[in-house]
Write a protein that holds these residues in place. Structure first.
Motif, PDB file in Angstrom:
ATOM      1  N   LEU A  54       4.238  38.885   5.570  1.00  0.00           N
ATOM      2  CA  LEU A  54       4.348  38.954   4.122  1.00  0.00           C
ATOM      3  C   LEU A  54       3.065  38.455   3.489  1.00  0.00           C
ATOM      4  CD1 LEU A  54       7.953  37.563   3.790  1.00  0.00           C
ATOM      5  CD2 LEU A  54       7.242  39.931   3.838  1.00  0.00           C
ATOM      6  N   VAL A  55       2.793  38.892   2.275  1.00  0.00           N
ATOM      7  CA  VAL A  55       1.549  38.528   1.595  1.00  0.00           C
ATOM      8  C   VAL A  55       1.530  37.045   1.276  1.00  0.00           C
ATOM      9  CG1 VAL A  55       0.188  38.897  -0.479  1.00  0.00           C
ATOM     10  CG2 VAL A  55       1.225  40.827   0.698  1.00  0.00           C
ATOM     11  N   ARG A  56       0.360  36.409   1.408  1.00  0.00           N
ATOM     12  CA  ARG A  56       0.263  34.962   1.343  1.00  0.00           C
ATOM     13  C   ARG A  56      -0.011  34.411  -0.034  1.00  0.00           C
ATOM     14  NH1 ARG A  56      -5.207  33.290   4.413  1.00  0.00           N
ATOM     15  NH2 ARG A  56      -3.966  31.406   4.486  1.00  0.00           N
ATOM     16  N   ASN A  57      -0.420  35.194  -1.024  1.00  0.00           N
ATOM     17  CA  ASN A  57      -0.898  34.633  -2.280  1.00  0.00           C
ATOM     18  C   ASN A  57      -0.171  35.243  -3.462  1.00  0.00           C
ATOM     19  OD1 ASN A  57      -2.567  33.966  -4.551  1.00  0.00           O
ATOM     20  ND2 ASN A  57      -4.193  33.513  -3.083  1.00  0.00           N
ATOM     21  N   LEU A  58       0.123  34.400  -4.466  1.00  0.00           N
ATOM     22  CA  LEU A  58       0.861  34.851  -5.634  1.00  0.00           C
ATOM     23  C   LEU A  58       0.017  35.681  -6.590  1.00  0.00           C
ATOM     24  CD1 LEU A  58       2.933  31.710  -6.594  1.00  0.00           C
ATOM     25  CD2 LEU A  58       3.819  33.884  -5.828  1.00  0.00           C
ATOM     26  N   TRP A  59      -1.284  35.485  -6.613  1.00  0.00           N
ATOM     27  CA  TRP A  59      -2.047  36.148  -7.665  1.00  0.00           C
ATOM     28  C   TRP A  59      -3.275  36.914  -7.176  1.00  0.00           C
ATOM     29  CZ3 TRP A  59      -1.615  30.728  -7.870  1.00  0.00           C
ATOM     30  CH2 TRP A  59      -2.738  30.047  -7.424  1.00  0.00           C
ATOM     31  N   VAL A 105      -1.546  25.001  12.168  1.00  0.00           N
ATOM     32  CA  VAL A 105      -0.449  25.945  12.398  1.00  0.00           C
ATOM     33  C   VAL A 105       0.243  26.288  11.084  1.00  0.00           C
ATOM     34  CG1 VAL A 105       1.796  26.255  13.508  1.00  0.00           C
ATOM     35  CG2 VAL A 105      -0.088  25.224  14.782  1.00  0.00           C
ATOM     36  N   ALA A 106       0.468  25.273  10.259  1.00  0.00           N
ATOM     37  CA  ALA A 106       1.185  25.484   8.998  1.00  0.00           C
ATOM     38  C   ALA A 106       0.401  26.327   8.004  1.00  0.00           C
ATOM     39  CB  ALA A 106       1.544  24.135   8.376  1.00  0.00           C
ATOM     40  N   LEU A 107      -0.917  26.398   8.147  1.00  0.00           N
ATOM     41  CA  LEU A 107      -1.704  27.221   7.241  1.00  0.00           C
ATOM     42  C   LEU A 107      -1.294  28.688   7.303  1.00  0.00           C
ATOM     43  CD1 LEU A 107      -5.350  25.841   7.535  1.00  0.00           C
ATOM     44  CD2 LEU A 107      -3.855  25.736   5.547  1.00  0.00           C
ATOM     45  N   ASN A 108      -0.677  29.108   8.397  1.00  0.00           N
ATOM     46  CA  ASN A 108      -0.269  30.506   8.560  1.00  0.00           C
ATOM     47  C   ASN A 108       1.112  30.794   7.977  1.00  0.00           C
ATOM     48  OD1 ASN A 108      -2.590  31.357   9.971  1.00  0.00           O
ATOM     49  ND2 ASN A 108      -1.806  30.431  11.842  1.00  0.00           N
ATOM     50  N   LEU A 109       1.820  29.777   7.525  1.00  0.00           N
ATOM     51  CA  LEU A 109       3.178  29.991   7.040  1.00  0.00           C
ATOM     52  C   LEU A 109       3.213  30.934   5.846  1.00  0.00           C
ATOM     53  CD1 LEU A 109       4.717  26.406   7.252  1.00  0.00           C
ATOM     54  CD2 LEU A 109       5.047  28.327   8.810  1.00  0.00           C
ATOM     55  N   SER A 110       2.179  30.923   5.012  1.00  0.00           N
ATOM     56  CA  SER A 110       2.192  31.743   3.810  1.00  0.00           C
ATOM     57  C   SER A 110       2.072  33.225   4.110  1.00  0.00           C
ATOM     58  CB  SER A 110       1.078  31.318   2.852  1.00  0.00           C
ATOM     59  OG  SER A 110      -0.158  31.351   3.522  1.00  0.00           O
ATOM     60  N   PHE A 111       1.759  33.568   5.339  1.00  0.00           N
ATOM     61  CA  PHE A 111       1.759  34.974   5.707  1.00  0.00           C
ATOM     62  C   PHE A 111       3.182  35.516   5.851  1.00  0.00           C
ATOM     63  CE2 PHE A 111      -2.500  36.322   6.356  1.00  0.00           C
ATOM     64  CZ  PHE A 111      -3.227  35.211   6.698  1.00  0.00           C
ATOM     65  N   GLY A 112       4.179  34.644   5.828  1.00  0.00           N
ATOM     66  CA  GLY A 112       5.558  35.076   6.001  1.00  0.00           C
ATOM     67  C   GLY A 112       6.053  34.909   7.415  1.00  0.00           C
ATOM     68  N   ASP A 113       5.300  34.227   8.244  1.00  0.00           N
ATOM     69  CA  ASP A 113       5.765  33.950   9.597  1.00  0.00           C
ATOM     70  C   ASP A 113       6.959  33.003   9.565  1.00  0.00           C
ATOM     71  OD1 ASP A 113       3.763  35.504  10.625  1.00  0.00           O
ATOM     72  OD2 ASP A 113       2.418  33.826  11.034  1.00  0.00           O
ATOM     73  N   GLN A 114       7.628  32.906  10.687  1.00  0.00           N
ATOM     74  CA  GLN A 114       8.724  31.962  10.826  1.00  0.00           C
ATOM     75  C   GLN A 114       8.212  30.552  10.547  1.00  0.00           C
ATOM     76  OE1 GLN A 114      12.070  32.618  11.787  1.00  0.00           O
ATOM     77  NE2 GLN A 114      12.411  30.486  11.229  1.00  0.00           N
ATOM     78  N   GLN A 141       2.751  27.281  -4.907  1.00  0.00           N
ATOM     79  CA  GLN A 141       3.906  27.716  -4.130  1.00  0.00           C
ATOM     80  C   GLN A 141       3.961  26.892  -2.851  1.00  0.00           C
ATOM     81  OE1 GLN A 141       2.822  31.887  -3.459  1.00  0.00           O
ATOM     82  NE2 GLN A 141       2.611  31.439  -1.269  1.00  0.00           N
ATOM     83  N   LEU A 142       5.142  26.437  -2.491  1.00  0.00           N
ATOM     84  CA  LEU A 142       5.368  25.620  -1.306  1.00  0.00           C
ATOM     85  C   LEU A 142       6.285  26.374  -0.365  1.00  0.00           C
ATOM     86  CD1 LEU A 142       6.179  21.856  -1.116  1.00  0.00           C
ATOM     87  CD2 LEU A 142       7.774  23.494  -0.098  1.00  0.00           C
ATOM     88  N   THR A 143       5.894  26.473   0.909  1.00  0.00           N
ATOM     89  CA  THR A 143       6.666  27.204   1.900  1.00  0.00           C
ATOM     90  C   THR A 143       6.946  26.321   3.110  1.00  0.00           C
ATOM     91  OG1 THR A 143       5.570  29.260   1.226  1.00  0.00           O
ATOM     92  CG2 THR A 143       6.767  29.293   3.317  1.00  0.00           C
ATOM     93  N   THR A 144       8.210  26.290   3.535  1.00  0.00           N
ATOM     94  CA  THR A 144       8.619  25.499   4.693  1.00  0.00           C
ATOM     95  C   THR A 144       9.942  26.059   5.203  1.00  0.00           C
ATOM     96  OG1 THR A 144       9.014  23.228   5.473  1.00  0.00           O
ATOM     97  CG2 THR A 144       9.809  23.772   3.268  1.00  0.00           C
TER      98      THR A 144
END
Length: 258
Positions: A3-8, A68-77, A172-175
């Motif tokens: 999934l796309v990582r950035n809101l804008w 590792v967490a830097l990749n979470l915004s790509f929509g990974d698990q 945006q916060l993803t976890t």
């Protein structure tokens, strides 16, 4: 799933779900000792110690608990115990350009709703990703908040406010869904630390200098001077003129010297 990582930037996609919980004020007691300044020099925000950072665009950056967490915004698990936060600013002109909207002025709710609408169009296979937008009053300004997530994959929350006419702050916060309540206060505090100042000069760093042991490389402006003469072979000394280069700790600095 990616999934796309950035809101804008690029497609400006958000993945939202989960009902919004009403809040009167955002929590701001998190300790944020690190400072990030974006590539254009106009936006800055603070984030926790021991976190890592990665620029996303000239006006935004990702900060996270680990590489590792830097990749979470790509929509990974999402990974349990890890969190990824995107923070920065966007102008209304940029939002209009990317989304095809024609706002002359817009409230935080309107901008966030436009971003969510773009995300819905881009992700029709996930019809229930988007939560409702709620407004929060904090110190006499309005914050739009929306929760998002993919079941059994990741959860998050986004905040958006207007810093000045035509300029908006967004975080945006993803976890993981289980960890969201633990990290939400940190995300809120990062969001509230965002500052914007237009017109800050960003000098071109066109020269490079190496330390005495050649293990450190530093970039600096074209009209500056450098020296590695130091008691520490990994140190490089930079100055805007020869007289300043000769200064040592305790010397009187003259006007105009750096």
């Amino acid at each position: 799933m990616r999934l796309v990582r950035n809101l804008w930037i690029v497609t400006l996609i958000l993945l939202f779900s989960l009902p919004v919980m009403a809040q009167e004020n955002l929590v701001t007691d998190a300790t944020l000792p690190q400072l990030y300044v974006t590539g254009d020099g106009q936006t800055r925000f603070r984030f926790p110690a021991d976190w890592v950072a990665q620029g996303s665009a000239n006006t935004s950056a990702y900060v996270a608990t680990s590489e590792v967490a830097l990749n979470l915004s790509f929509g990974d698990q999402a990974v349990s115990g890890e969190v990824n936060v995107l923070a920065g600013t966007a102008t209304l002109d940029y939002v209009n350009q990317q989304l095809g909207t024609t706002f002359d002025d817009a409230t935080p709710e309107e901008v966030l709703q436009a971003l969510a609408a773009a995300g819905a169009v881009e992700n029709p296979e996930f019809p229930d990703l988007f939560g409702e937008i709620e407004t929060i009053n904090h110190n006499d300004f309005t914050i739009a908040q929306m929760r998002y997530g993919v079941e059994d994959s990741f959860s998050g929350v986004a905040w958006l406010s207007q810093l000045e006419t035509g300029v908006y702050a967004l975080t945006q916060l993803t976890t993981t869904e289980a960890d969201l309540s633990e990290w939400e206060a940190i995300g809120q505090a990062i969001f509230l630390s965002i500052e914007y100042q237009a017109g800050l000069p960003v000098p071109a760093l066109t020269q490079q200098a190496n330390s005495q042991n050649d293990q450190i490389t530093v970039s600096y402006p074209a009209d500056w001077e450098s020296s590695f003469e130091s008691s520490d072979e990994t140190t490089v000394v930079l100055a805007n003129q020869s007289s300043a280069l000769a200064r040592t700790l305790g010397d009187e600095i003259q006007l105009g010297e750096v």
